[in-house]
Motif scaffolding. Structure first.
Motif, PDB file in Angstrom:
ATOM      1  N   GLU A 134     -12.189  28.284  53.643  1.00  0.00           N
ATOM      2  CA  GLU A 134     -13.252  27.256  53.670  1.00  0.00           C
ATOM      3  C   GLU A 134     -12.915  26.062  52.794  1.00  0.00           C
ATOM      4  O   GLU A 134     -13.604  25.059  52.820  1.00  0.00           O
ATOM      5  N   GLY A 135     -11.869  26.210  52.002  1.00  0.00           N
ATOM      6  CA  GLY A 135     -11.484  25.122  51.109  1.00  0.00           C
ATOM      7  C   GLY A 135     -12.282  25.152  49.822  1.00  0.00           C
ATOM      8  O   GLY A 135     -13.474  25.480  49.814  1.00  0.00           O
ATOM      9  N   ALA A 136     -11.600  24.855  48.741  1.00  0.00           N
ATOM     10  CA  ALA A 136     -12.251  24.801  47.426  1.00  0.00           C
ATOM     11  C   ALA A 136     -11.411  23.879  46.557  1.00  0.00           C
ATOM     12  O   ALA A 136     -10.684  24.311  45.671  1.00  0.00           O
ATOM     13  N   SER A 137     -11.524  22.582  46.885  1.00  0.00           N
ATOM     14  CA  SER A 137     -10.632  21.620  46.229  1.00  0.00           C
ATOM     15  C   SER A 137     -10.836  21.574  44.724  1.00  0.00           C
ATOM     16  O   SER A 137      -9.937  21.162  43.983  1.00  0.00           O
ATOM     17  N   ASP A 138     -12.008  22.007  44.253  1.00  0.00           N
ATOM     18  CA  ASP A 138     -12.231  22.049  42.804  1.00  0.00           C
ATOM     19  C   ASP A 138     -11.271  23.011  42.110  1.00  0.00           C
ATOM     20  O   ASP A 138     -11.113  22.960  40.896  1.00  0.00           O
ATOM     21  N   LEU A 139     -10.719  23.928  42.896  1.00  0.00           N
ATOM     22  CA  LEU A 139      -9.875  24.954  42.298  1.00  0.00           C
ATOM     23  C   LEU A 139      -8.404  24.558  42.241  1.00  0.00           C
ATOM     24  O   LEU A 139      -7.566  25.357  41.853  1.00  0.00           O
ATOM     25  N   GLU A 140      -8.058  23.381  42.663  1.00  0.00           N
ATOM     26  CA  GLU A 140      -6.654  22.982  42.559  1.00  0.00           C
ATOM     27  C   GLU A 140      -6.207  23.092  41.105  1.00  0.00           C
ATOM     28  O   GLU A 140      -6.998  22.832  40.208  1.00  0.00           O
ATOM     29  N   PRO A 141      -4.985  23.552  40.849  1.00  0.00           N
ATOM     30  CA  PRO A 141      -3.826  23.665  41.760  1.00  0.00           C
ATOM     31  C   PRO A 141      -3.689  25.020  42.455  1.00  0.00           C
ATOM     32  O   PRO A 141      -2.606  25.376  42.880  1.00  0.00           O
ATOM     33  N   LEU A 142      -4.741  25.768  42.596  1.00  0.00           N
ATOM     34  CA  LEU A 142      -4.646  27.080  43.237  1.00  0.00           C
ATOM     35  C   LEU A 142      -4.091  26.953  44.653  1.00  0.00           C
ATOM     36  O   LEU A 142      -4.548  26.106  45.424  1.00  0.00           O
ATOM     37  N   ALA A 143      -3.115  27.765  44.989  1.00  0.00           N
ATOM     38  CA  ALA A 143      -2.460  27.688  46.296  1.00  0.00           C
ATOM     39  C   ALA A 143      -3.482  27.852  47.414  1.00  0.00           C
ATOM     40  O   ALA A 143      -4.312  28.757  47.375  1.00  0.00           O
ATOM     41  N   GLY A 144      -3.427  26.973  48.382  1.00  0.00           N
ATOM     42  CA  GLY A 144      -4.250  27.100  49.580  1.00  0.00           C
ATOM     43  C   GLY A 144      -5.675  26.643  49.421  1.00  0.00           C
ATOM     44  O   GLY A 144      -6.452  26.724  50.374  1.00  0.00           O
ATOM     45  N   ALA A 145      -6.053  26.140  48.240  1.00  0.00           N
ATOM     46  CA  ALA A 145      -7.456  25.795  48.015  1.00  0.00           C
ATOM     47  C   ALA A 145      -7.802  24.383  48.462  1.00  0.00           C
ATOM     48  O   ALA A 145      -8.966  24.042  48.600  1.00  0.00           O
ATOM     49  N   GLU A 146      -6.772  23.553  48.728  1.00  0.00           N
ATOM     50  CA  GLU A 146      -7.060  22.134  48.954  1.00  0.00           C
ATOM     51  C   GLU A 146      -7.592  21.811  50.347  1.00  0.00           C
ATOM     52  O   GLU A 146      -8.130  20.748  50.580  1.00  0.00           O
ATOM     53  N   GLY A 147      -7.424  22.716  51.318  1.00  0.00           N
ATOM     54  CA  GLY A 147      -7.932  22.438  52.665  1.00  0.00           C
ATOM     55  C   GLY A 147      -8.490  23.699  53.284  1.00  0.00           C
ATOM     56  O   GLY A 147      -8.563  24.734  52.624  1.00  0.00           O
ATOM     57  N   GLU A 148      -8.868  23.602  54.525  1.00  0.00           N
ATOM     58  CA  GLU A 148      -9.374  24.792  55.217  1.00  0.00           C
ATOM     59  C   GLU A 148      -8.205  25.522  55.855  1.00  0.00           C
ATOM     60  O   GLU A 148      -7.518  24.971  56.708  1.00  0.00           O
ATOM     61  N   GLY A 149      -7.972  26.714  55.452  1.00  0.00           N
ATOM     62  CA  GLY A 149      -6.790  27.456  55.895  1.00  0.00           C
ATOM     63  C   GLY A 149      -5.570  27.077  55.072  1.00  0.00           C
ATOM     64  O   GLY A 149      -5.681  26.385  54.055  1.00  0.00           O
ATOM     65  N   LEU A 150      -4.418  27.527  55.516  1.00  0.00           N
ATOM     66  CA  LEU A 150      -3.187  27.234  54.784  1.00  0.00           C
ATOM     67  C   LEU A 150      -2.679  25.841  55.140  1.00  0.00           C
ATOM     68  O   LEU A 150      -2.262  25.623  56.285  1.00  0.00           O
ATOM     69  N   PRO A 151      -2.727  24.887  54.204  1.00  0.00           N
ATOM     70  CA  PRO A 151      -2.312  23.519  54.527  1.00  0.00           C
ATOM     71  C   PRO A 151      -0.887  23.453  55.035  1.00  0.00           C
ATOM     72  O   PRO A 151      -0.579  22.695  55.963  1.00  0.00           O
ATOM     73  N   GLY A 152      -0.010  24.252  54.458  1.00  0.00           N
ATOM     74  CA  GLY A 152       1.394  24.217  54.861  1.00  0.00           C
ATOM     75  C   GLY A 152       1.657  24.886  56.192  1.00  0.00           C
ATOM     76  O   GLY A 152       2.774  24.849  56.702  1.00  0.00           O
ATOM     77  N   GLN A 153       0.650  25.528  56.758  1.00  0.00           N
ATOM     78  CA  GLN A 153       0.813  26.225  58.039  1.00  0.00           C
ATOM     79  C   GLN A 153      -0.232  25.740  59.041  1.00  0.00           C
ATOM     80  O   GLN A 153      -0.839  26.533  59.770  1.00  0.00           O
ATOM     81  N   ASP A 154      -0.475  24.454  59.027  1.00  0.00           N
ATOM     82  CA  ASP A 154      -1.403  23.839  59.990  1.00  0.00           C
ATOM     83  C   ASP A 154      -2.790  24.461  59.942  1.00  0.00           C
ATOM     84  O   ASP A 154      -3.438  24.643  60.973  1.00  0.00           O
ATOM     85  N   GLY A 155      -3.228  24.804  58.768  1.00  0.00           N
ATOM     86  CA  GLY A 155      -4.590  25.319  58.614  1.00  0.00           C
ATOM     87  C   GLY A 155      -4.796  26.744  59.090  1.00  0.00           C
ATOM     88  O   GLY A 155      -5.930  27.153  59.377  1.00  0.00           O
ATOM     89  N   THR A 156      -3.729  27.507  59.169  1.00  0.00           N
ATOM     90  CA  THR A 156      -3.854  28.905  59.597  1.00  0.00           C
ATOM     91  C   THR A 156      -4.819  29.665  58.687  1.00  0.00           C
ATOM     92  O   THR A 156      -4.735  29.547  57.461  1.00  0.00           O
ATOM     93  N   GLU A 157      -5.720  30.404  59.300  1.00  0.00           N
ATOM     94  CA  GLU A 157      -6.692  31.168  58.511  1.00  0.00           C
ATOM     95  C   GLU A 157      -6.053  32.439  57.922  1.00  0.00           C
ATOM     96  O   GLU A 157      -5.037  32.930  58.438  1.00  0.00           O
TER      97      GLU A 157
END
Lengths: 442, 352
Positions: free
Chosen positions: A82-105
């Protein structure tokens, strides 16, 4: 039976979901196969989901801890999906799904190994071969972790272990196994560096050690590592290592008297929660306390033990302290998120599950694809800064798959809280109580 | 009872006698079962299904093992996990430390387990009834403590097979899991044929006589002690080989897995569910117990911890009420309903 953790928050809900989940239905259908009707189980791999198979003790002595693992990882899954940008730099938190994998859930399937190696093997193979998980996680006990890593090795699936701290786990020439937390040897080194520091900075006069442990896999492994560390240090063993039956022990008074007579300055105790309580209560009954009660953590970091007043002033090797958020603010943000979303805050054990999960996420996010080979390459070349993998230290694996950046703090318990006391430069002022007050002064 | 009702009952009974299992020679039933189950690996690609089948066939053999001493000789041993562990550890230690192929290790494990069983029997067969059960359970639990603290065999940490050996035929460590199925299938077949032979042999008859009334058997000139020793040795050998096969399948062995309390009970459960002192009993028992255990464990573990054992408890209660002798009931050994002697070849189909 396994089901996605994305849909769960609390343990009670877990059970309900189990009954109606798709995989449960498939498994129930499979029962018919066993009695004569050939079933059509398995084959449920979903290419648009990054699926992790978490194998942990969800029943037995460690069930409560396994439940906390589930809660905390469910919060992690939510943060990624669901994304949790407040948690950066936590891996995968900046977008919905895995940003490096096209948003894969992300999806986590859970299995209970019940502390048995044969069950762990069955569950691991079923997860890989029937459920098609991309990565295996777990599995807390070293014995079960060994057989799960065997499965990973045979099937060519990454196994990321963030919860078992056996020292020899990465010394087995495995190509598909990565261990994130400090192993027992590193923990022991931190603990006795701390003891050295106590002698230098507090003139503590610590010289002799007694090691006592439950005779299960965990206690034996810890005791072996601690004995090696002590023998390589300036400290001496005051008496031979003491072991006792974890399942049947009701009193440790005799062992305590032996330790007292040997004049040990430091007691190292590797225990389950039950026998840790017995140890402390019997020490109170015997009106005895060593200069340092110095433990490798585990039971002595468990919230249920910390609630007991007898646990005050115990020193432990740990990756978690309640005041660590002062020194490591991102960890405070992660903890708040976990508590808010899953109802379960971090503790000395569950923080490992958080690190285990986010190491997998960090590797997947940076991999060229989610194929096993690319995940493996990503893990082998991983160089995650502190907090990225959800831990206060970096994650960078050596050739054996051990996180060479893993680090263990030393903490002291007081009023149900754990406070960092070592490294001394990360400790808050007046965090440490030393000398430890005698029983009648508390 | 009306004449019509009586006629119907007699007709049903007649049809039952003509079409029931007991009208089919036992050897045919055994051969048909094993021939039919050869195809199991091709029935489903599911690992869970195959794994369940592998354990089911392993436990058919282990059920037979316990049934020899518990079902035939009537000695309710609660310490069979000790022989199981000795076989497993012997096979593992010989290969890991001395590079002795498990093909030899399995036999060695069986023999060592037999020696241990005979030693245990020599001590405990003087005890009767529940004292024997308690003594065997104590022996198994005591061994668990020894193994937990025995550093040479890995202590609590256990022993792991070298992973590089997976796929090496010499190491008996197969990459293809279907091969494990056929190994367990062969183990189940061999033990079934052994018990089939035992069933109508002099030893089998004597053991069942001892089970029915030891004092009467002794008065008839049967040395209860020595025949029970025979049974214990044979039973322990099978359990040891089974333990070795278990270690080969798991490629890891530790006291927690091999000597846990419930392991002792499992062997008993299989024979009790299926039918004590019968050839088919352990087959039926294992085919009910293992799939139920596997499915209830995976479906009900975690937040429903223990519910799988509640289900088993319920099954056992129902069995004890409606089928107290197990699903496959044993007929009297001496002077059965047909009047035929039990050790005659003609009587084999009745005494299954």
């Amino acid at each position: 039976m396994r089901f996605p953790s994305t849909s769960i928050r609390m343990t009670d809900d877990y059970g309900d979901n189990r009954v109606v989940s798709r995989r449960s239905f498939v498994r129930i259908a499979g029962t018919a196969s066993a009695v004569g009707v050939a079933g059509c189980l398995g084959g449920s791999d979903s290419s648009d989901t990054f699926t992790l198979g978490a194998i942990h003790p969800l029943s037995g002595d460690a069930a409560e801890m396994g439940s906390r693992f589930q809660d905390i990882v469910s919060a992690g899954v939510q943060a990624v999906n669901e994304g949790a940008s407040d948690l950066e730099p936590l891996a995968g938190a900046e977008g919905e799904g895995l940003p490096g994998q096209d948003g894969t859930e992300v999806e986590v399937l859970w299995a209970d190994h019940q502390g048995s190696s044969d069950v762990a093997r069955s569950e691991a193979e079923s997860m890989v071969l029937d459920d098609g998980v991309d990565v295996l996680l777990g599995s807390y006990y070293s014995g079960t972790t060994e057989v799960v890593s065997q499965v990973a090795q045979r099937e060519g699936v990454p196994h990321i272990c963030g919860t078992a701290i056996g020292e020899g786990l990465t010394e087995r020439d495995l190509d598909w196994f990565w261990q994130v937390p400090p192993h027992t040897g590193v923990k022991g080194e931190s603990m006795f560096e701390f003891a050295d520091g106590m002698n230098e900075q507090h003139d503590a006069g610590l010289e002799t050690v007694s090691i006592i442990h439950q005779d299960g896999t965990f206690g034996t492994e810890v005791a072996n590592s601690m004995q090696r560390v002590v023998e390589e240090s300036d400290f001496e063993l005051a008496l031979d290592t003491i072991s006792y039956s974890a399942q049947s022990v009701n009193s440790l008074s005799t062992e305590i008297r032996n330790i007292e007579q040997a004049g040990a300055d430091i007691i190292v105790h590797a225990a389950n929660v039950r026998d840790a309580v017995i140890m402390l209560e019997d020490m109170q009954t015997e009106d005895y306390y060593p200069e340092l009660m110095l433990t490798p953590g585990s039971a002595y970091l468990d919230p249920s033990l910390l609630e007991e007043s007898v646990s005050d002033y115990v020193f432990s090797g740990s990756d978690f302290a309640h005041d660590m958020f002062e020194v490591h603010p991102p960890m405070g943000a992660y903890n708040s998120y976990s508590e808010e979303e899953s109802g379960t805050p971090f503790d000395g054990s569950s923080i490992y599950a958080w690190g285990e999960f986010f190491t997998a996420i960090a590797a997947a996010d940076r991999a060229e694809s989610l194929s096993s080979d690319d995940l493996r390459a990503s893990l082998n070349s991983m160089s995650a800064e502190p907090y990225v993998a959800g831990l206060p230290y970096p994650v960078e694996f050596d050739d054996n798959g051990y996180n060479q950046e893993a680090f263990s703090f030393v903490v002291q318990s007081e009023d149900s809280q754990l406070e960092t006391v070592w490294p001394f430069d990360q400790a808050q002022d007046d965090a440490m109580t030393y000398p430890v007050p005698s029983w009648d002064e508390r | 009872m009306s004449g019509l009702e009586q006629h119907v009952r007699e007709s049903v009974a007649k049809i039952g006698r003509q079409t029931g299992l007991r009208s089919v020679p036992l050897s045919y039933v055994i051969l048909a079962f094993f021939a039919a189950t050869l195809a199991i690996p091709s029935l489903s690609t599911s690992y869970f299904f195959l794994n369940t089948a592998i354990y089911a066939f392993l436990f058919i053999g282990l059920g037979h093992s316990w049934n020899v001493i518990g079902g035939y000789a009537g000695q309710i041993s609660l310490g069979h996990a000790a022989m199981f562990a000795i076989g497993g550890y012997t096979t593992a230690v010989l290969f890991i430390f001395y590079d002795v192929t498990p093909y030899v290790g399995l036999v060695a494990g069986g023999l060592l387990a037999a020696v241990a069983g005979l030693a245990l029997g020599a001590i405990t067969f003087r005890l009767r009834y529940h004292y024997f059960s308690i003594a065997t359970l104590a022996a198994s639990l005591g061994m668990s403590i020894v193994f937990l603290r025995w550093d040479w065999i890995g202590g609590a940490v256990g022993l792991e097979y070298p992973l590089a050996e997976i796929g090496n035929a010499y190491a008996f460590a197969f990459r293809d899991r279907r091969l494990y199925f056929y190994v367990m299938w062969a183990f189940a077949l061999a033990t079934t044929l052994f018990v089939y032979r035992l069933h109508t042999s002099k030893l089998g008859i004597y053991l069942r006589a001892i089970d029915m009334d030891q004092e009467l058997a002794e008065n008839a000139g049967i040395s209860a002690f020595w025949y029970k020793m025979y049974a214990m040795g044979l039973s322990s050998f099978i359990a040891g080989v089974g333990g070795g096969l278990f270690a080969q399948y798991l490629l890891y062995i530790d006291p927690q897995t091999t000597l846990k309390l419930i392991r002792n009970v499992e062997f008993v459960l299989i024979a009790v569910i299926g039918g004590l002192g019968t050839v088919l009993g352990p087959i039926v028992g294992a085919l009910i117990y293992i799939p139920t255990r596997e499915y209830t464990r995976t479906i009900l573990s975690g937040s429903h911890t223990g519910l799988d054992w509640v289900i088993f408890g319920t099954i056992l209660v129902l069995l004890s009420i409606y089928k107290p002798n197990g699903l496959i009931e044993r007929r009297p050994v001496i002077g059965d309903r047909t009047g035929r002697k039990p050790n005659s070849s003609e009587g084999e189909s009745d005494d299954n």
